[in-house]
Scaffold this motif. Structure first.
Motif, short mmCIF file in Angstrom:
data_model
loop_
_atom_site.label_atom_id
_atom_site.label_comp_id
_atom_site.label_asym_id
_atom_site.label_seq_id
_atom_site.Cartn_x
_atom_site.Cartn_y
_atom_site.Cartn_z
N SER A 193 39.10 -15.94 1.96
CA SER A 193 38.17 -16.13 0.85
C SER A 193 37.43 -14.84 0.54
O SER A 193 37.54 -13.83 1.23
N SER B 200 34.25 -14.64 0.81
CA SER B 200 33.00 -14.73 1.56
C SER B 200 33.02 -13.78 2.76
O SER B 200 34.07 -13.51 3.33
N TRP C 184 38.77 -19.20 5.36
CA TRP C 184 40.11 -18.68 5.62
C TRP C 184 41.08 -19.82 5.87
O TRP C 184 40.74 -20.81 6.52
N THR D 64 36.97 -20.47 -8.21
CA THR D 64 37.57 -21.07 -7.02
C THR D 64 38.93 -21.67 -7.35
O THR D 64 39.26 -21.89 -8.52
N VAL E 249 38.77 -17.48 -3.78
CA VAL E 249 39.84 -16.61 -3.30
C VAL E 249 39.52 -15.15 -3.59
O VAL E 249 39.08 -14.81 -4.69
N MET F 104 38.57 -22.98 -2.52
CA MET F 104 38.23 -21.70 -1.92
C MET F 104 37.95 -20.67 -3.02
O MET F 104 38.65 -20.63 -4.04
#
Length: 478
Positions: free
Chosen positions: A453, A455, A446, A414, A408, A406
């Motif tokens: 995340s 994103s 998530w 990541t 984060v 992820m």
């Protein structure tokens, strides 16, 4: 032979409804349509070498009224010299005992009886008295409920059920024509009092909706019947094309079949949908037709922008699996071996989904779109707020897989999901069942209760918000 009977004979010939020497069971309810059908077929039986048997079912819904109908059918068949088989079925008691839908249960029992009569008499056909007004009502009902091209085709003039052909010789005759025929030949018939009960959808369509719409188009019934004929022909052609595509592209695979993703995308979208629906129909364990949503979810999962590895419960005992360019349709008992490790799971979340139950994780996820005015900040780590316009659907909610990472929020680069579980002291027994929300591009958005995340972040320019919320079994017992 007068014009009415001549038209009926020519229609039967053009549609191949019977052949000389056929034995035909005529389903007779006692109403004008079926009594006219029995009379007309009796008149044609000599010239066309048909052997007839009348069949009547008293469903026991209307007491003395339906008993009188049964007797009138027997008398009329006897007057024509046609043998008559009749049955009484206590449908109210059967429905109460089984909990089935009344209309569906009655239809099932009626066809069971008709097929039994056909078997007894060696009949290859069962004649039903559906007419053009029935066709118009059926098409309009399906439009109101939502349908595709197959639904617009309406009632088929013939179809097979358990090796017996169901035929509808009156499908081009309108009710007014049938009533005139009954009057000219003094044919007795009964009036079904339930036909006036508007809680039946068909009755409401016939008594209220069609007359209302006909004020805008007096030829509406004829237009709907014509639409059914056009749709039926085009539906038949598309069905043949789809079968040819299936034979060319679909390969058997263990307990199901497989298809190359690029081959599917090379088809016109109409054939893509038809092919997916045909596959689901062929290997499904249930009789219900596949929903548009299921077909479209699978079709979009094969697109270029979708996750390259993905699985979805398509219903009917089928799991769909995408692994890069391989698309597999697997029967339920084989799905666990084919998709995820023991205890694993994966669920598709289409745009607009509001709730998802996760029995494996003993959790429920909710998805709520909100406007700016209602977009409060998440109250804890079991909620997350996203820019809805930045979300790429379909989402997948699944358990952890090896290599999951992820991006984060607040960190560069990541991080392994496994490491995040360790950092948060998640018990090993929970690591394999905790849900992870992944977008169509395979990005982890998530992990409820753990991290969100980087994103689809909410910004000052965000106008649509997607709030995800997780509730676990422990939340309900604390």
């Amino acid at each position: 032979m007068e014009e009415w009977l001549k038209e009926l004979s020519e229609y039967a010939k053009s549609e191949g409804l019977w052949a000389p020497g056929d034995a035909v069971v005529v389903a007779v309810s006692g109403g004008p349509d079926s009594m006219a059908l029995l009379h007309a077929l009796h008149r044609l039986s000599g010239p066309e070498s048909l052997t007839l048997v009348a069949a009547h079912v008293d469903h026991g819904f209307r007491g003395e009224e339906s008993a009188k109908e049964a007797e009138s059918v027997r008398r009329f068949a006897a007057s024509l010299g046609v043998p008559c088989e009749s049955a009484y079925i206590d449908m109210p008691a059967y429905i109460e005992a089984t909990g089935m839908n009344g209309q569906a249960a009655s239809r099932g029992k009626r066809y069971e009886f008709l097929l039994g009569v056909a078997h007894t008499y060696g009949a290859s056909r069962i004649a039903l008295a559906h007419h053009a007004d029935d066709q118009a009502e059926t098409v309009l009902m399906r439009i109101l409920r939502g349908t595709g091209l197959s639904g617009l085709a309406g009632i088929p003039v013939s179809r097979f059920e358990k090796n017996v052909e169901l035929i509808r010789p009156l499908l081009r005759k309108y009710k007014a024509d049938i009533l005139r025929y009954c009057e000219s030949w003094a044919i007795p018939y009964s009036h079904d009092s339930s036909n006036g009960q508007r809680h039946y959808f068909r009755n409401a369509v016939r008594l209220d909706i069609l007359p209302y719409l006909s004020a805008y188009n007096p030829q509406l019934p004829q237009s709907l019947v014509r639409l059914a004929e056009l749709a039926s022909a085009e539906d038949d052609w598309l069905a043949l094309e789809t079968k040819a595509v299936y034979d060319r592209l679909v390969l058997p695979h263990r307990e199901g079949c497989q298809l190359n993703r690029k081959a599917l995308l090379g088809l016109h979208v109409a054939l893509q949908r038809r092919l997916i629906k045909l596959i689901l129909s062929y290997i499904g364990l249930e009789t219900e037709p596949s929903s548009f949503e299921s077909v479209e979810t699978i079709r979009l999962a094969a697109s270029e922008g979708a996750a390259t590895t993905w699985s979805y419960d398509a219903g009917g005992g089928i799991r769909f699996v995408r692994e890069y360019d391989d698309l597999r349709f697997i029967r339920a008992w084989d799905a666990g071996r084919e998709t995820v490790a023991p205890g694993g799971y994966a669920y598709a979340v289409a745009e607009g989904t509001t709730s998802l139950s996760l029995p494996e994780a003993e959790a429920i996820l909710s998805f709520e779109e909100t406007a700016a005015a209602g977009a409060r900040r998440p109250g804890n780590r079991r909620e997350a707020l996203f820019d809805a316009d930045a979300i790429r659907y379909p989402l997948t909610v699944r358990n952890r897989r090896p290599g999951d990472r992820m991006a984060v929020l607040g960190l560069n680069g990541t991080k392994k999901v496994q490491d995040m579980f360790v950092d948060d002291r998640v018990a090993p027994s929970r690591r394999e069942v905790l849900p992870i929300v992944v977008d169509a591009n395979g990005l982890v958005l998530w992990i409820p209760g753990i991290r969100r995340s980087a994103s689809a972040l909410v910004a000052d320019s965000t106008t649509r918000f997607l709030r995800m919320k997780a509730r676990f079994a422990s939340d309900f017992t604390d």
